[in-house]
Scaffold this motif. Structure first.
Motif, PDB file in Angstrom:
ATOM      1  N   GLN A 139       0.835  -1.261   0.173  1.00  0.00           N
ATOM      2  CA  GLN A 139       0.036  -0.112   0.030  1.00  0.00           C
ATOM      3  C   GLN A 139       0.824   1.413  -0.058  1.00  0.00           C
ATOM      4  OE1 GLN A 139      -2.142  -1.131   3.433  1.00  0.00           O
ATOM      5  NE2 GLN A 139      -4.027  -1.113   2.423  1.00  0.00           N
ATOM      6  N   ALA A 140       2.049   1.337   0.899  1.00  0.00           N
ATOM      7  CA  ALA A 140       2.866   2.571   0.922  1.00  0.00           C
ATOM      8  C   ALA A 140       3.402   2.604  -0.563  1.00  0.00           C
ATOM      9  CB  ALA A 140       4.021   2.206   1.820  1.00  0.00           C
ATOM     10  N   GLN A 141       3.859   1.604  -1.225  1.00  0.00           N
ATOM     11  CA  GLN A 141       4.477   1.428  -2.345  1.00  0.00           C
ATOM     12  C   GLN A 141       3.598   2.043  -3.384  1.00  0.00           C
ATOM     13  OE1 GLN A 141       6.041  -2.327  -2.302  1.00  0.00           O
ATOM     14  NE2 GLN A 141       8.090  -1.593  -2.569  1.00  0.00           N
ATOM     15  N   THR A 142       2.443   1.856  -3.508  1.00  0.00           N
ATOM     16  CA  THR A 142       1.273   2.319  -4.392  1.00  0.00           C
ATOM     17  C   THR A 142       1.217   3.771  -4.031  1.00  0.00           C
ATOM     18  OG1 THR A 142       0.350   0.157  -4.517  1.00  0.00           O
ATOM     19  CG2 THR A 142      -0.958   2.105  -4.969  1.00  0.00           C
ATOM     20  N   TYR A 143       1.010   4.212  -2.770  1.00  0.00           N
ATOM     21  CA  TYR A 143       0.697   5.735  -2.433  1.00  0.00           C
ATOM     22  C   TYR A 143       1.929   6.491  -3.109  1.00  0.00           C
ATOM     23  CZ  TYR A 143       0.109   9.836   0.235  1.00  0.00           C
ATOM     24  OH  TYR A 143      -0.066  11.118   0.532  1.00  0.00           O
ATOM     25  N   ILE A 144       3.044   6.129  -2.700  1.00  0.00           N
ATOM     26  CA  ILE A 144       4.216   6.796  -3.336  1.00  0.00           C
ATOM     27  C   ILE A 144       4.259   6.706  -4.794  1.00  0.00           C
ATOM     28  CG2 ILE A 144       6.723   6.582  -3.384  1.00  0.00           C
ATOM     29  CD1 ILE A 144       6.761   5.240  -0.411  1.00  0.00           C
ATOM     30  N   PRO A 163       4.605  11.425  -8.435  1.00  0.00           N
ATOM     31  CA  PRO A 163       4.430  12.040  -9.790  1.00  0.00           C
ATOM     32  C   PRO A 163       3.249  12.924 -10.123  1.00  0.00           C
ATOM     33  CG  PRO A 163       4.219   9.604  -9.925  1.00  0.00           C
ATOM     34  CD  PRO A 163       4.303   9.955  -8.539  1.00  0.00           C
ATOM     35  N   GLU A 164       2.282  12.840  -9.160  1.00  0.00           N
ATOM     36  CA  GLU A 164       1.026  13.784  -9.165  1.00  0.00           C
ATOM     37  C   GLU A 164       1.590  15.194  -8.656  1.00  0.00           C
ATOM     38  OE1 GLU A 164      -2.054  12.181  -6.867  1.00  0.00           O
ATOM     39  OE2 GLU A 164      -2.705  10.977  -8.316  1.00  0.00           O
ATOM     40  N   LEU A 165       2.602  15.162  -7.656  1.00  0.00           N
ATOM     41  CA  LEU A 165       2.904  16.309  -6.996  1.00  0.00           C
ATOM     42  C   LEU A 165       4.041  16.926  -7.993  1.00  0.00           C
ATOM     43  CD1 LEU A 165       3.876  15.347  -3.394  1.00  0.00           C
ATOM     44  CD2 LEU A 165       1.949  16.764  -4.422  1.00  0.00           C
ATOM     45  N   TYR A 166       4.907  16.275  -8.695  1.00  0.00           N
ATOM     46  CA  TYR A 166       5.544  16.888  -9.762  1.00  0.00           C
ATOM     47  C   TYR A 166       4.466  17.557 -10.853  1.00  0.00           C
ATOM     48  CZ  TYR A 166      10.411  15.575  -8.282  1.00  0.00           C
ATOM     49  OH  TYR A 166      11.518  15.197  -7.491  1.00  0.00           O
ATOM     50  N   ALA A 167       3.606  17.014 -11.213  1.00  0.00           N
ATOM     51  CA  ALA A 167       2.779  17.323 -12.260  1.00  0.00           C
ATOM     52  C   ALA A 167       1.988  18.762 -11.755  1.00  0.00           C
ATOM     53  CB  ALA A 167       1.725  16.367 -12.745  1.00  0.00           C
ATOM     54  N   ALA A 168       1.794  18.738 -10.552  1.00  0.00           N
ATOM     55  CA  ALA A 168       1.046  19.908  -9.999  1.00  0.00           C
ATOM     56  C   ALA A 168       1.906  20.903  -9.897  1.00  0.00           C
ATOM     57  CB  ALA A 168       0.721  19.589  -8.546  1.00  0.00           C
ATOM     58  N   GLN A 169       3.265  21.154 -10.174  1.00  0.00           N
ATOM     59  CA  GLN A 169       4.103  22.201 -10.112  1.00  0.00           C
ATOM     60  C   GLN A 169       3.594  23.325 -11.297  1.00  0.00           C
ATOM     61  OE1 GLN A 169       7.972  20.546 -11.297  1.00  0.00           O
ATOM     62  NE2 GLN A 169       8.558  20.276  -9.185  1.00  0.00           N
ATOM     63  N   ALA A 227      13.512   2.412  -2.053  1.00  0.00           N
ATOM     64  CA  ALA A 227      13.486   2.242  -3.564  1.00  0.00           C
ATOM     65  C   ALA A 227      12.325   2.746  -4.370  1.00  0.00           C
ATOM     66  CB  ALA A 227      13.994   0.607  -3.666  1.00  0.00           C
ATOM     67  N   THR A 228      11.049   2.514  -3.600  1.00  0.00           N
ATOM     68  CA  THR A 228      10.049   2.936  -4.559  1.00  0.00           C
ATOM     69  C   THR A 228      10.104   4.559  -4.648  1.00  0.00           C
ATOM     70  OG1 THR A 228       8.822   1.115  -3.634  1.00  0.00           O
ATOM     71  CG2 THR A 228       7.620   3.026  -4.515  1.00  0.00           C
ATOM     72  N   MET A 229      10.396   5.327  -3.456  1.00  0.00           N
ATOM     73  CA  MET A 229      10.531   6.685  -3.528  1.00  0.00           C
ATOM     74  C   MET A 229      11.624   7.090  -4.564  1.00  0.00           C
ATOM     75  SD  MET A 229       9.353   9.707  -2.396  1.00  0.00           S
ATOM     76  CE  MET A 229       8.711   9.581  -0.910  1.00  0.00           C
ATOM     77  N   LYS A 230      12.741   6.610  -4.546  1.00  0.00           N
ATOM     78  CA  LYS A 230      13.770   6.936  -5.538  1.00  0.00           C
ATOM     79  C   LYS A 230      13.335   6.686  -7.323  1.00  0.00           C
ATOM     80  CE  LYS A 230      18.158   5.723  -5.194  1.00  0.00           C
ATOM     81  NZ  LYS A 230      19.401   5.175  -5.068  1.00  0.00           N
ATOM     82  N   ALA A 231      12.668   5.559  -7.346  1.00  0.00           N
ATOM     83  CA  ALA A 231      12.211   5.201  -8.663  1.00  0.00           C
ATOM     84  C   ALA A 231      11.285   6.191  -9.082  1.00  0.00           C
ATOM     85  CB  ALA A 231      11.685   3.767  -8.827  1.00  0.00           C
ATOM     86  N   ALA A 232      10.096   6.648  -8.193  1.00  0.00           N
ATOM     87  CA  ALA A 232       9.184   7.508  -8.522  1.00  0.00           C
ATOM     88  C   ALA A 232       9.886   9.041  -8.664  1.00  0.00           C
ATOM     89  CB  ALA A 232       8.281   7.507  -7.236  1.00  0.00           C
ATOM     90  N   ALA A 291       9.588  10.897 -12.411  1.00  0.00           N
ATOM     91  CA  ALA A 291       8.883  12.170 -12.443  1.00  0.00           C
ATOM     92  C   ALA A 291       9.744  13.338 -12.735  1.00  0.00           C
ATOM     93  CB  ALA A 291       8.515  12.559 -11.169  1.00  0.00           C
ATOM     94  N   GLN A 292      10.993  13.063 -12.763  1.00  0.00           N
ATOM     95  CA  GLN A 292      11.949  14.378 -13.213  1.00  0.00           C
ATOM     96  C   GLN A 292      12.054  14.089 -14.875  1.00  0.00           C
ATOM     97  OE1 GLN A 292      15.080  13.635 -10.549  1.00  0.00           O
ATOM     98  NE2 GLN A 292      14.207  15.469  -9.306  1.00  0.00           N
TER      99      GLN A 292
END
Length: 115
Positions: free
Chosen positions: A53-58, A63-69, A104-109, A113-114
């Motif tokens: 669940q945490a990996q899915t949330y991340i 990506p949504e936060l990056y897109a919200a820029q 690892a999920t955070m790093k990949a996300a 996103a970048q």
């Protein structure tokens, strides 16, 4: 700037539900009302979330936060928390600095996103 704490129990900040059952886009409301940069000073996961669940949330939220820029002037976020501590296992790393699967999920996300 607007400083905002947002955790997984709030759902998607662009599509969350109020206690009265009304659907809200919190980012649009903040942009419309204040027109200031938005900084997520804390984002994180519910301590009861499974690793999956945490990996899915991340994988969804980063990506949504990056897109919200560009749409809402989101200027950044801080994950709560880097390390686990006596108050809970909220970290991307254990208290001994061992990476958890969500690290690892955070790093990949972030990397995806970048691009």
């Amino acid at each position: 700037i607007i400083q905002l704490h947002w955790y997984s129990d709030g759902g998607d900040p662009e599509n969350t539900w109020g206690s009265d059952g009304t659907n809200y886009n919190v980012l649009q409301i903040l942009k419309s009302e204040y027109n200031l940069p938005i900084m997520f000073t804390e984002i994180g996961i519910d301590p009861d979330f499974t690793t999956a669940q945490a990996q899915t949330y991340i994988s969804t939220t980063i990506p949504e936060l990056y897109a919200a820029q560009s749409t809402y002037n989101v200027i950044g976020f801080n994950w709560y928390e880097l390390y686990d501590d006596p108050t809970g296992t909220f970290g991307l790393l254990t208290s001994s600095a061992t990476p958890k699967p969500i690290y690892a999920t955070m790093k990949a996300a972030i990397a995806a996103a970048q691009q």
